[in-house]
Design a protein around this motif. Structure first.
Motif, PDB file in Angstrom:
ATOM      1  N   PRO A1047     -77.553 -79.132 -21.810  1.00  0.00           N
ATOM      2  CA  PRO A1047     -76.725 -77.918 -21.724  1.00  0.00           C
ATOM      3  C   PRO A1047     -76.643 -77.346 -20.319  1.00  0.00           C
ATOM      4  CG  PRO A1047     -78.849 -77.456 -22.750  1.00  0.00           C
ATOM      5  CD  PRO A1047     -78.746 -78.938 -22.618  1.00  0.00           C
ATOM      6  N   ARG A1048     -77.497 -77.783 -19.395  1.00  0.00           N
ATOM      7  CA  ARG A1048     -77.421 -77.244 -18.043  1.00  0.00           C
ATOM      8  C   ARG A1048     -76.324 -77.894 -17.215  1.00  0.00           C
ATOM      9  NH1 ARG A1048     -81.332 -78.361 -14.958  1.00  0.00           N
ATOM     10  NH2 ARG A1048     -82.220 -80.098 -16.100  1.00  0.00           N
ATOM     11  N   TYR A1049     -75.691 -78.941 -17.745  1.00  0.00           N
ATOM     12  CA  TYR A1049     -74.643 -79.639 -17.013  1.00  0.00           C
ATOM     13  C   TYR A1049     -73.347 -79.612 -17.819  1.00  0.00           C
ATOM     14  CZ  TYR A1049     -78.614 -81.586 -14.424  1.00  0.00           C
ATOM     15  OH  TYR A1049     -79.744 -81.750 -13.687  1.00  0.00           O
ATOM     16  N   ARG A1050     -72.225 -79.467 -17.103  1.00  0.00           N
ATOM     17  CA  ARG A1050     -70.899 -79.605 -17.719  1.00  0.00           C
ATOM     18  C   ARG A1050     -70.082 -80.591 -16.885  1.00  0.00           C
ATOM     19  NH1 ARG A1050     -67.667 -74.353 -19.260  1.00  0.00           N
ATOM     20  NH2 ARG A1050     -67.908 -73.941 -17.036  1.00  0.00           N
ATOM     21  N   MET A1051     -69.390 -81.552 -17.562  1.00  0.00           N
ATOM     22  CA  MET A1051     -68.640 -82.607 -16.882  1.00  0.00           C
ATOM     23  C   MET A1051     -67.158 -82.478 -17.228  1.00  0.00           C
ATOM     24  SD  MET A1051     -71.406 -85.628 -17.508  1.00  0.00           S
ATOM     25  CE  MET A1051     -72.200 -84.841 -18.874  1.00  0.00           C
ATOM     26  N   PHE A1052     -66.293 -82.537 -16.223  1.00  0.00           N
ATOM     27  CA  PHE A1052     -64.854 -82.440 -16.400  1.00  0.00           C
ATOM     28  C   PHE A1052     -64.190 -83.654 -15.746  1.00  0.00           C
ATOM     29  CE2 PHE A1052     -66.664 -78.234 -15.812  1.00  0.00           C
ATOM     30  CZ  PHE A1052     -66.264 -77.582 -16.975  1.00  0.00           C
ATOM     31  N   ARG A1063     -75.355 -75.618 -13.937  1.00  0.00           N
ATOM     32  CA  ARG A1063     -75.466 -74.185 -14.210  1.00  0.00           C
ATOM     33  C   ARG A1063     -76.781 -73.624 -13.678  1.00  0.00           C
ATOM     34  NH1 ARG A1063     -73.369 -73.577 -20.480  1.00  0.00           N
ATOM     35  NH2 ARG A1063     -71.216 -74.254 -20.149  1.00  0.00           N
ATOM     36  N   LYS A1064     -76.670 -72.625 -12.817  1.00  0.00           N
ATOM     37  CA  LYS A1064     -77.810 -71.899 -12.263  1.00  0.00           C
ATOM     38  C   LYS A1064     -78.946 -72.842 -11.884  1.00  0.00           C
ATOM     39  CE  LYS A1064     -76.761 -67.590 -14.662  1.00  0.00           C
ATOM     40  NZ  LYS A1064     -77.257 -66.544 -15.559  1.00  0.00           N
ATOM     41  N   PRO A1065     -78.759 -73.702 -10.896  1.00  0.00           N
ATOM     42  CA  PRO A1065     -79.779 -74.718 -10.571  1.00  0.00           C
ATOM     43  C   PRO A1065     -81.044 -74.083 -10.017  1.00  0.00           C
ATOM     44  CG  PRO A1065     -78.081 -74.662  -8.906  1.00  0.00           C
ATOM     45  CD  PRO A1065     -77.604 -73.747  -9.983  1.00  0.00           C
TER      46      PRO A1065
END
Length: 1126
Positions: A1047-1052, A1063-1065
């Motif tokens: 959930p900390r990563y989003r791929m487009f 997200r918020k690394p």
């Protein structure tokens, strides 16, 4: 006795099955109070068992009410004893009430159904549970259907046991009639459920619930058996001591038959006799006892059939009748009878109403074998009635008459005279132990905390503590039920008393000079005493003089008009009445206001405060000085302001909150118990001033072999005196002699200390100076070594220069490259390995950075630039790629390949000059030969061939093509040499033959990933672009591990642009990220590094425009130099 007219039946109040189920459903829906309900259980005879219920008290304002029942109506609160205990606890931290019911040394008759009910205001909750009691041997107990729940009498050894007799409704005594012998089993089997309890009491069945369970079990139809031609009857009944015969008929006489009782095989004996008659198998049971009351079954092969045997005891008869009895009120009465069996179940009645003994009842029942005794403690006239006893086989009745005994007065009341405050004690004794009533002056006496009425046996007492005058009167005691009275008179007297509670401990009265003194002294006494005042053996009389007395019934008053100092002295008061005398002395003290203190002295001043002292006044006015009030004012003002609202007990004070630089004056007021003195003379004027606070942030700016340069910040607080300058001092390590570095005050916050010996260590401090003096010094935290330190060089390449730096021809190039190193490093620039021509490229160097500047960039300036920074033997290098781009040239050739219908096919070749940048597309235009006006047909076209459609038939067209890169379109275009004529209708068109174009392409990254910095707590993105046909599958990896469902990563992925959002690394998210593209034609990967920076300093410096690499180096150096602060 005559048969009562009221015909009521003994029944268990148990609703039908449908109603019971509906109630249980309703209870289950209302389960809003229980958080833990009691559960059913099993216990062996003689063992203990505990049932627990818990109620949540979070929303309850008080403790809920809980009740435990056996059956439907037996309240177990009255059964608490050695076999039953009820407990309750409250856990404050969880706010849970815990209720426990503990059964101790269980007996067989404790088995049955129980119910727990809890109520709170309009809320209700209940729960039912069962208790099973087994014999300790583990075998099934023999059930005695008439004595399983024997009723326990109050006060006996078995008090606290549980029984069902409390569930029976009250009924009047009914004449027992002779009835033929009835099979109770057949009667119950054929009766309606509503008649069960009536039959149970009529035939002496106490374990009705157990019998009904067996009835329900026996009503089940036996399955047809191949082994038995005739099975046992569902049940058999026999009288105690009788003989019973069980018969079964076998289908096959060769089968072996076994008989069982409660699961135990029966062996032949004198009690159990087996007979075989053909196919019949017979079992005789001789001399049946209550232990034979059980379940029996017989087996033949794998089949069996069962039955129930009920053993009935003979009815209980009354062998000794009750006798009529006469008694006096208050006596103990015993009514006695005997029955045919020991410990039989017997019921007692009074005028047809059943007598149920309890903890608060005057009736007790004692059983001694066959003898049953009803005991009435302290009989009254209300106990006169007809009493009867009833058993299952008979009844008896007798009359009880209770009369009054003749009353004798053994000790009469006597008249009393009592001192006020003492105890009044009236006592009389009569011959009978009966209550009575007390009156005073004809009115009933009401008990209170002070007045107590005591009745103990034949003695009656009236006790009044602390007698008052209103307690005087005529008292009469009248025994109940007798026309007799005992009178007495009480007379209350009181010696005179002088009440000095309102005066001081030494009876001193203080009056202010000039005021009127009216000293009222409360007095008491019965009769009222006479008061006399005197002073120095001189009587003070009543009248109109300046000093006089006044007398009242409850007080005596001394009056002094316009008090004078000479009126001070001791005054005496004497009281006298028939009960005695009283004397007291009172000291009168005349006081006045104190004199004003002398003018105060200001001994010390600060920025907004001062310290002042003064001496007490010479005369305190005859009363001790309680404290002082202080006032201040500005010198130019006439308005005084009070500084303290609570008295100052000392002769020193510290005024605060003054304005720095303004002149003030102060004055004092003395205060005693009388009032406030006049003000003192004002103090001399004074002006508050203060030094500044110490300078801040003292740091070392630079160090050489002979100098140390220090830098600091101004003080946080300067004040009205301003800031004149700074003084910098230093001392050598190991000494305490501070040397002033600057002879004159300096205004700047930076100063260089010169003339220092090399390798020496010094301490440094700085002070701020103003008109009030020097401030507290600010010290540097550690000694400073006087020696220039070699700092290895470091190059801080800005982030935007870590990838190719692109500029257009003619634009200016201005690159600032920061670096570090001490002493000042040597810098060398090279382009493609060759020294830079400074005539074309300007290089400017400073102590902290180097600048490469090109006023007008040309394509020849493109290349790799290498920077070398050298300090002593330390060398640091870095490279920068610069690409200067320009517009591309036009395509080399443009040809018309074919013309058909309204269409023209064009092809062309790419330009020879791409402008030092990749060709991004082409623009195609057309022009009619007649007008030669050009119109754009296609823009941003990527291929080198195109088909132009929708042309006008009959016209002739020319075409031209422009090249395009990231700088824009080429300045010129390449035009077709020949024109394309669009033929009119009638011309035969021949479709050209085209080969299928293969669009397949292996994946390829058109825009790579770049190394990136991210700020901890702020979202970061990685971007790249890819193309390929078929469309490639994109996979993101971190440190060679695929990122899946995190959930900390989003791929487009949009139009070939691939994006990974983090997200918020945190620093943990730093590492090597890889984007992988895969299709049928191949696989391609590209990597980049992500470094996550954290902390407030990094964020603030980045927002100020400082490059991240410089921030990173700065923070690392800062951490290494001051590890304790980071």
């Amino acid at each position: 006795m005559p048969e009562p007219t009221k015909k009521e039946d003994w029944t268990l109040v148990e609703p039908p099955a449908g109603e019971e189920q509906a109630k249980q459903n309703a209870n289950s829906q209302l389960s809003i109070l229980f958080i833990e309900k009691p559960q059913g259980g099993t216990v062996k005879v003689g063992e203990d068992i505990t049932f627990i219920a818990k109620v949540k008290a979070e929303d309850l304002l008080r403790k809920p009410t809980i009740k435990w029942f056996k059956g439907k109506w037996m309240d177990l609160a009255s059964k608490a004893g050695k076999h039953l205990q009820l407990k309750e606890t409250f856990e404050r931290h969880s706010r849970v009430y815990t209720f426990e019911m503990q059964i101790i040394k269980a007996k067989e008759n404790f088995a049955g159904n129980y119910r727990c009910e809890v109520t709170y205001k309009d809320k209700f909750d209940s729960c039912s549970f069962d208790l099973e009691v087994h014999e300790s041997t583990g075998t099934t107990p023999n059930i005695d259907i008439r004595s399983a729940f024997k009723r326990s009498g109050e006060g006996q050894d078995d008090a606290g046991e549980l029984d069902f007799s409390g569930l029976l409704k009250r009924r009047e005594v009914k004449q027992q009639e002779e009835e033929p012998q009835v099979d109770v089993w057949e009667l119950l089997k054929n009766a309606k459920p509503s008649e069960y309890e009536k039959i149970a009491f009529q035939y002496g069945i106490t374990d009705l619930r157990g019998m009904l369970k067996r009835l329900k079990r026996m009503r089940r139809e036996e399955k047809k058996s191949a082994a038995f031609a005739k099975i046992l009857d569902p049940a058999y009944q026999v009288d105690k001591g009788g003989r019973v015969r069980f018969v079964v008929e076998l289908a096959d006489p060769k089968l072996e038959v076994k008989w069982y009782k409660n699961g135990q095989e029966i062996r032949p004996s004198t009690k159990y006799i087996f007979e075989h008659k053909g196919c019949q198998r017979i079992l005789f049971i001789n001399n049946c006892q209550m232990t034979d009351d059980s379940e029996y079954y017989v087996t033949a092969g794998d089949d069996k059939c069962s039955t129930e045997l009920f053993v009935r005891e003979p009815p209980i008869t009354v062998t000794k009748q009750l006798e009529d009895t006469t008694a006096y009120c208050g006596e103990r009465v015993e009514l006695e009878c005997e029955v045919s069996e020991d410990d039989a179940n017997v019921k007692w009645f009074k005028n047809g109403e059943e007598i149920i003994p309890g903890p608060k009842s005057r009736y007790r029942i004692r059983v001694e074998g066959k003898k049953h005794i009803l005991i009435i403690e302290g009989a009254t006239k209300a106990d006169s009635a007809e009493y009867s006893v009833m058993t299952t086989g008979g009844q008896s009745s007798a009359k009880l008459s209770v009369d009054l005994k003749p009353l004798k007065i053994l000790t009469p009341l006597t008249d009393q005279t009592v001192n006020l405050g003492k105890e009044i004690y009236l006592k009389c004794e009569i011959s009978e132990n009966i209550p009575g009533k007390w009156t005073k002056n004809g009115l009933p006496v009401q008990e209170s905390d002070r007045l107590k009425v005591v009745h103990k046996g034949r003695i009656h007492k009236l006790v009044i503590a602390n007698a008052l005058t209103e307690d005087e009167g005529d008292y009469v005691f009248a025994p109940d039920a007798y026309n007799v009275t005992l009178p007495a008179k009480v007379h209350v007297i009181d010696p005179p008393k002088i009440i000095l509670d309102g005066l001081d401990a030494d009876n001193t009265v203080t009056v202010i000079a000039g005021n009127k003194l009216r000293l009222e002294i409360p007095i008491s006494g019965e009769p009222p005493p006479k008061a006399m005042w005197s002073r120095a053996d001189k009587a003070i009389m009543e009248g109109s003089g300046r000093i006089r007395t006044e007398s009242y019934p409850d007080s005596s008053t001394l009056v002094i008009d316009v008090a004078e100092r000479d009126d001070s002295g001791v005054y005496h008061i004497n009281l006298k009445n028939e009960a005695g005398e009283a004397h007291a002395s009172i000291k009168v003290k005349v006081v006045d206001f104190p004199d004003p203190p002398v003018a105060p002295t200001v001994t010390e001043v600060g920025d907004d405060w001062c310290i002042m002292n003064w001496e007490p006044p010479a005369y305190d006015g005859g009363s001790p000085i309680l404290g002082y009030f202080i006032e201040r004012k500005k010198k130019q003002s006439s308005r005084w302001m009070r500084l303290n609202f609570d008295l100052c007990k000392e002769t020193t004070f510290e005024p605060k909150k003054m304005i720095e630089g303004v002149a003030y004056e102060v004055r004092i007021f003395a205060v005693n118990a009388i009032g406030i003195s006049k003000p003192s003379m004002p103090s001399r004027p004074f002006v508050p001033l203060a030094v500044t606070s110490p300078p801040t942030l003292l740091t070392v700016d630079s160090v050489t072999d002979t100098t140390v340069t220090m830098r600091w910040r101004p003080p946080d607080h300067i004040g009205a005196a301003g800031l004149d300058g700074y003084v910098l001092e230093y001392c050598f390590e190991g000494t305490e002699d501070w040397i002033v570095a600057n002879k004159d005050l300096i205004d700047k916050t930076k100063f260089t200390i010169t003339g220092l010996p090399t390798d020496a260590k010094i301490f440094v401090r700085v002070k701020a100076v103003n008109a009030a003096g020097a401030s507290e010094p600010k010290y540097y935290s550690q000694p400073i070594l006087v020696k220039e330190i070699i700092e290895p060089p470091k190059i801080r390449i800005p982030r935007h220069l870590k990838q190719t730096y692109i500029r257009r021809v003619g634009e200016a190039v201005n690159l600032v490259i920061p670096f570090q190193g001490k002493p000042r490093p040597e810098l060398t620039w090279k382009k493609d390995g060759v020294e830079i021509d400074k005539n074309q490229i300007n290089i400017r160097n400073s102590e902290t950075d180097t600048i490469i500047f090109i006023r007008k960039a040309e394509r020849s300036h493109s290349g790799k630039y290498d920077l070398q920074v050298k300090v002593d033997k330390f060398v640091e290098t870095a490279s920068i790629d610069i690409q200067i781009i320009d517009r591309p040239g036009p395509p080399q050739t443009v040809k018309i390949e074919d013309v058909w219908g309204e269409n023209v096919a064009l092809t062309w070749t790419p330009p020879k000059d791409d402008g030092n940048a990749a060709i991004t597309g082409y623009t195609i235009q057309k022009a009619d030969k007649k007008s030669m006006e050009w119109f754009t047909v296609i823009e941003h076209y990527h291929r080198t061939s195109a088909t132009i459609t929708e042309l006008v038939i009959g016209n002739e067209y020319y075409f031209r093509v422009f090249s395009e890169n990231m700088c824009g379109l080429s300045e010129d275009a390449t035009m077709t040499k020949e024109s394309a004529v669009i033929a009119k209708d009638g011309k035969i068109y021949k479709n050209p033959v085209y080969e299928d174009f293969d669009f397949s392409e292996a994946p390829m990254f058109t825009q790579p990933l770049v190394n990136t910095y991210a700020i901890a707590g702020y979202n970061a993105t990685l971007n790249c672009s890819v193309r390929g046909n078929p469309k490639p599958k994109i996979t993101w990896m971190k440190n060679k591990v695929a990122i899946v469902d995190d959930p900390r990563y989003r791929m487009f992925s949009n139009q070939g642009v691939c994006t990974l959002e983090i997200r918020k690394p945190s620093p943990y998210d730093g590492g090597t990220y890889c984007c992988k593209a895969v299709n049928d034609l191949g696989t391609v990967e590209i990597e980049c590094k992500l470094e996550v920076k954290g902390g407030l300093s990094f964020c603030r410096l980045l927002l100020q425009g400082v490059p991240p690499n410089i921030i990173d180096s700065y923070l690392r150096d800062l951490h290494s130099s001051n590890p304790e602060e980071y």
